[in-house]
Design a protein around this motif. Sequence first.
Motif, PDB file in Angstrom:
ATOM      1  N   GLU A 204      43.352  36.746  31.564  1.00  0.00           N
ATOM      2  CA  GLU A 204      43.391  36.940  33.005  1.00  0.00           C
ATOM      3  C   GLU A 204      42.211  36.265  33.674  1.00  0.00           C
ATOM      4  N   MET A 205      41.076  36.394  33.021  1.00  0.00           N
ATOM      5  CA  MET A 205      39.875  35.771  33.555  1.00  0.00           C
ATOM      6  C   MET A 205      40.070  34.259  33.661  1.00  0.00           C
ATOM      7  N   VAL A 206      40.565  33.666  32.592  1.00  0.00           N
ATOM      8  CA  VAL A 206      40.756  32.210  32.576  1.00  0.00           C
ATOM      9  C   VAL A 206      41.735  31.786  33.661  1.00  0.00           C
ATOM     10  N   GLN A 207      42.810  32.564  33.795  1.00  0.00           N
ATOM     11  CA  GLN A 207      43.806  32.258  34.819  1.00  0.00           C
ATOM     12  C   GLN A 207      43.168  32.277  36.213  1.00  0.00           C
ATOM     13  N   HIS A 208      42.339  33.282  36.448  1.00  0.00           N
ATOM     14  CA  HIS A 208      41.706  33.375  37.766  1.00  0.00           C
ATOM     15  C   HIS A 208      40.707  32.249  37.986  1.00  0.00           C
ATOM     16  N   GLN A 210      41.049  29.225  36.777  1.00  0.00           N
ATOM     17  CA  GLN A 210      41.884  28.059  37.097  1.00  0.00           C
ATOM     18  C   GLN A 210      42.398  28.107  38.528  1.00  0.00           C
ATOM     19  N   ASP A 211      42.730  29.338  38.951  1.00  0.00           N
ATOM     20  CA  ASP A 211      43.253  29.487  40.320  1.00  0.00           C
ATOM     21  C   ASP A 211      42.128  29.559  41.354  1.00  0.00           C
ATOM     22  N   ARG A 212      40.911  29.391  40.901  1.00  0.00           N
ATOM     23  CA  ARG A 212      39.721  29.535  41.775  1.00  0.00           C
ATOM     24  C   ARG A 212      39.771  30.846  42.550  1.00  0.00           C
ATOM     25  N   ASN A 213      40.033  31.884  41.841  1.00  0.00           N
ATOM     26  CA  ASN A 213      40.221  33.172  42.507  1.00  0.00           C
ATOM     27  C   ASN A 213      39.488  34.282  41.752  1.00  0.00           C
ATOM     28  N   MET A 214      38.292  33.996  41.274  1.00  0.00           N
ATOM     29  CA  MET A 214      37.553  34.993  40.503  1.00  0.00           C
ATOM     30  C   MET A 214      37.224  36.232  41.324  1.00  0.00           C
ATOM     31  N   ALA A 215      37.131  36.056  42.638  1.00  0.00           N
ATOM     32  CA  ALA A 215      36.781  37.204  43.481  1.00  0.00           C
ATOM     33  C   ALA A 215      37.801  38.327  43.305  1.00  0.00           C
ATOM     34  N   ALA A 216      39.079  37.943  43.244  1.00  0.00           N
ATOM     35  CA  ALA A 216      40.121  38.957  43.107  1.00  0.00           C
ATOM     36  C   ALA A 216      40.015  39.644  41.753  1.00  0.00           C
ATOM     37  N   PHE A 217      39.772  38.848  40.725  1.00  0.00           N
ATOM     38  CA  PHE A 217      39.628  39.407  39.379  1.00  0.00           C
ATOM     39  C   PHE A 217      38.493  40.427  39.363  1.00  0.00           C
ATOM     40  N   ARG A 218      37.378  40.037  39.960  1.00  0.00           N
ATOM     41  CA  ARG A 218      36.204  40.927  39.926  1.00  0.00           C
ATOM     42  C   ARG A 218      36.421  42.170  40.775  1.00  0.00           C
ATOM     43  N   GLN A 219      37.033  41.982  41.922  1.00  0.00           N
ATOM     44  CA  GLN A 219      37.293  43.146  42.773  1.00  0.00           C
ATOM     45  C   GLN A 219      38.145  44.160  42.001  1.00  0.00           C
ATOM     46  N   GLY A 220      39.175  43.650  41.347  1.00  0.00           N
ATOM     47  CA  GLY A 220      40.107  44.526  40.650  1.00  0.00           C
ATOM     48  C   GLY A 220      39.468  45.264  39.484  1.00  0.00           C
ATOM     49  N   LEU A 221      38.557  44.621  38.805  1.00  0.00           N
ATOM     50  CA  LEU A 221      38.021  45.253  37.600  1.00  0.00           C
ATOM     51  C   LEU A 221      36.632  45.862  37.778  1.00  0.00           C
ATOM     52  N   ARG A 222      35.885  45.375  38.750  1.00  0.00           N
ATOM     53  CA  ARG A 222      34.523  45.903  38.875  1.00  0.00           C
ATOM     54  C   ARG A 222      34.417  47.001  39.917  1.00  0.00           C
ATOM     55  N   HIS A 223      35.368  47.037  40.853  1.00  0.00           N
ATOM     56  CA  HIS A 223      35.219  47.999  41.950  1.00  0.00           C
ATOM     57  C   HIS A 223      36.392  48.963  42.089  1.00  0.00           C
ATOM     58  N   ASP A 224      37.604  48.427  42.017  1.00  0.00           N
ATOM     59  CA  ASP A 224      38.744  49.275  42.336  1.00  0.00           C
ATOM     60  C   ASP A 224      39.280  50.041  41.137  1.00  0.00           C
ATOM     61  N   LEU A 225      38.390  50.574  40.339  1.00  0.00           N
ATOM     62  CA  LEU A 225      38.853  51.252  39.123  1.00  0.00           C
ATOM     63  C   LEU A 225      38.054  52.522  38.840  1.00  0.00           C
ATOM     64  N   ASP A 226      38.744  53.542  38.367  1.00  0.00           N
ATOM     65  CA  ASP A 226      38.058  54.751  37.920  1.00  0.00           C
ATOM     66  C   ASP A 226      37.933  54.793  36.405  1.00  0.00           C
ATOM     67  N   VAL A 227      38.918  54.203  35.753  1.00  0.00           N
ATOM     68  CA  VAL A 227      38.936  54.249  34.291  1.00  0.00           C
ATOM     69  C   VAL A 227      39.360  52.888  33.745  1.00  0.00           C
TER      70      VAL A 227
END
Length: 462
Positions: A204-208, A210-227
Motif C-alpha cells: 500500500e505504501m508503494v502504491q501511494h 507511485q500515486d504521489r499520495n503519501m498524505a492519504a496513506f499517513r492520515q489513514g494509518l497514523r491518525h484515523d485509527l484506534d487499533v
Amino acid sequence: MSASWNNVLNAIEEKVPAPTFNRWFKTLTPVSSASDVLKLEAQDEFDALFVERNFAQLIQLHVNRISTAPVSVTISYRSPAANANVTTPEPIAAEPASEPAFSGSGDMPVQTESHQSLEERIAKAGLRARYTFENFVAGPSNEFALAASRAAFQKPGQIYSPLFLCGEVGLGKTHLLNAIGIALLETNADKRIRYMTCEAFMNEMVQHIQDRNMAAFRQGLRHDLDVLLIDDVQFLSGKDGTQQEFFHTFNSLHQMGAQIVLTSDRYPHQIPDLDERLRSRFQWGLIADIRPPSADTRLAIVRQKAHELDFSIPEDVAEFLATNVQTNIRELEGALLRLHAYQGFSDRPVTLELARDVLRQFLRAESRSVSVEKIQKTVCTYFNVRLADLRGKTRKRDVSHPRQIAMYLAKEITGESYPQLGKAFGGRDHTTVLAGYRRIESMISEDMTTRAAVENLARQLS
Ligand code: ADP
Ligand code: MG
C-alpha cells in the motif's frame, strides 16, 4: 500472612522500578492465613499469569528470606463474579494511564450511527470473520498469548501497546490477531480498526508513493485509527524504507494511545536486519509467545474444527489425526478438510481406514518415525544419565526429571498409548507415564529451564 506479605512487599519495592511495583505487586492481595502457604490473588486471569511467569521466582525468593519454615507461594485470581463486588477503584484505572485512545465512556456500549452491519465492518477492517475468540481452543501452549490478547481487547491501548505475539508458523497468531479486532468491533462499533499483513502495509505504501499520495496513506494509518493489527512483522527484515515508514506510523499511534498488536514468527531480537529503534519499540510492551500444542490441545482443536464444518467424525479418527499431524495446526486443519472433502464425494463412512487412506501422503511426510528408544537415548545424552537408570526404578530427581521429560517427548512424538509407553519405560504402570506427561506439560509453562530442555530435545529429534 498479610503482615509478613507487607514485609515481602517492602523488600521487593526496593528491587523493582516503581511503575512495575505499582502495577504488578501492589495489586496482589494475600488471601490465605496458613503458615506454610502464601496464597496471592491477582485482579484477573491475565495478571495472575503474568505475575506467575515473570515474578514468581522473585516473590518466592523474598518470602524465603523472611520466613523460617518453607512457605509455598501460589498465585490465583479473583473470579469475575467476585470482582463485581469489589468497591475500591479498579487498580488498573489508577495506572499512570496514557490518554485513553477512545472517546465514549468506558465499558458502556456505544451507540453507533453507522448503518453498516457487523459483517461489513469486519470486512472493512480487513478482518476474517471466522477467526474469533470463541473458535480458538485454549491450551497450555497458548494460554498466555490468549490472555494477553483478551486483555488487549478489554482495555485497548491501556495495558500493553504494543502487544507482540510470536510463535512458529501455523500456531494461531493470525487467528488471535483477528479475534482481537472482531471482539472490539462486536462491543464497540465505532472503533477504527485496521488489520493488515506487513506485506500489505508495504504494498500500500508503494502504491501511494507511485500515486504521489503519501498524505492519504499517513492520515489513514497514523491518525484515523484506534487499533492497528499488523501480521507477520518479520517481513520488515532488510526492508529499510518500509521500516522507516512503519517506525513513524508506530510512533504516531503509540503517542495517541492507540492499541498496536503485532505478530511475528520469531522474537524481536531474532529478526535480522531490523532497525534497532524498531526492535526496541517491539519490546516496549508485552511479548507473548505461542508454542506447539500438546496432544490434548490438538485433539480439542480437531473437534472444534470438525464442529465448525458440521462434520461428525468418530473419536478414533479424531485421535488419529491429532496424533499424526503434530507440527502445525494449519496442516492439522488441512488434513481434516481433506477427509471432509473426500467423504463428500464418496459413500464410505468415516472410519480409521478411510482416514489412513486419505491421509497417506500427509503421513508419509509427517512421521519420519522416531522410536521411543531413540528418544530415551537422546534424553540420556542430554542430561548425562544412563539408559538403565532412566528406565530403572530410582526416584532421585536428577534421574526422575529426565525420565519424565522422556515420557513427555515420547507421548508427543510417537503418540503411543500410555500403557505401551509404560512398557517402554521399564514396565511402569500407564498412570505413572500419564502423571509424568502432565507434570512436564505444566512445568513447560512455568519453568524456563524445563521448557528450554524440551524444546532443544524436540529439535534434536525432529
Ligand atoms: P499463524 O498465523 O501462527 O501462522 P494461523 O493463525 O493462521 O497461524 O493458524 C493456522 C490455522 O490453525 C488457522 O486456521 C487457525 O484457525 C488454526 N488454529 C491455530 N490455533 C488454534 C487454536 N488454538 N484453536 C483453534 N484453531 C486454531
Ligand atoms: Mg499468520
